[in-house]
Write a protein that holds these residues in place. Structure first.
Motif, PDB file in Angstrom:
ATOM      1  N   THR A  13      14.758   4.971  -6.439  1.00 28.21           N
ATOM      2  CA  THR A  13      15.157   6.356  -6.202  1.00 28.21           C
ATOM      3  C   THR A  13      15.964   6.509  -4.920  1.00 28.21           C
ATOM      4  N   ASN A  14      15.572   5.816  -3.857  1.00 25.38           N
ATOM      5  CA  ASN A  14      16.310   5.909  -2.596  1.00 25.38           C
ATOM      6  C   ASN A  14      17.737   5.397  -2.756  1.00 25.38           C
ATOM      7  N   THR A  17      19.729   8.024  -4.604  1.00 22.66           N
ATOM      8  CA  THR A  17      20.012   9.159  -3.716  1.00 22.66           C
ATOM      9  C   THR A  17      21.148   8.831  -2.761  1.00 22.66           C
ATOM     10  N   CYS A  21      24.827  10.720  -2.543  1.00 17.90           N
ATOM     11  CA  CYS A  21      25.262  11.366  -1.298  1.00 17.90           C
ATOM     12  C   CYS A  21      26.678  10.959  -0.908  1.00 17.90           C
ATOM     13  N   GLU A  28      24.298  17.338   0.693  1.00 20.41           N
ATOM     14  CA  GLU A  28      22.903  16.999   0.976  1.00 20.41           C
ATOM     15  C   GLU A  28      22.350  17.943   2.037  1.00 20.41           C
ATOM     16  N   ARG A  54      14.925  15.776   0.511  1.00 20.72           N
ATOM     17  CA  ARG A  54      16.396  15.715   0.529  1.00 20.72           C
ATOM     18  C   ARG A  54      16.859  16.466  -0.710  1.00 20.72           C
ATOM     19  N   LEU A  56      19.886  17.633  -3.035  1.00 16.46           N
ATOM     20  CA  LEU A  56      21.263  17.279  -3.374  1.00 16.46           C
ATOM     21  C   LEU A  56      21.827  18.367  -4.262  1.00 16.46           C
TER      22      LEU A  56
END
Length: 60
Positions: A13-14, A17, A21, A28, A54, A56
């Motif tokens: 997931t990171n 993300t 971004c 963001e 965070r 988005l």
């Protein structure tokens, strides 16, 4: 699984993300730990959350 099938390794997931971004049209908003925030959308019930988070916004 069939021996001819290839397995595809999915990013975590990171990683997803971070990639989003970097894209044009994505904004963001970083919410720090223990910060409460609320999201309101016309026609929907408001939702309340607590950071860290965070957000988005994909306007593309």
């Amino acid at each position: 699984m069939d021996k001819n099938q290839k397995t595809v390794e999915l990013p975590n997931t990171n990683e997803l993300t971070e990639e989003l971004c970097r894209r044009e049209g994505v904004e963001e908003i970083v919410i720090e730990a223990h910060t409460k925030f609320r999201i309101e959308v016309v026609g929907k019930a408001p939702r309340e959350f607590e950071g860290p988070a965070r957000l988005l916004i994909n306007a593309d």
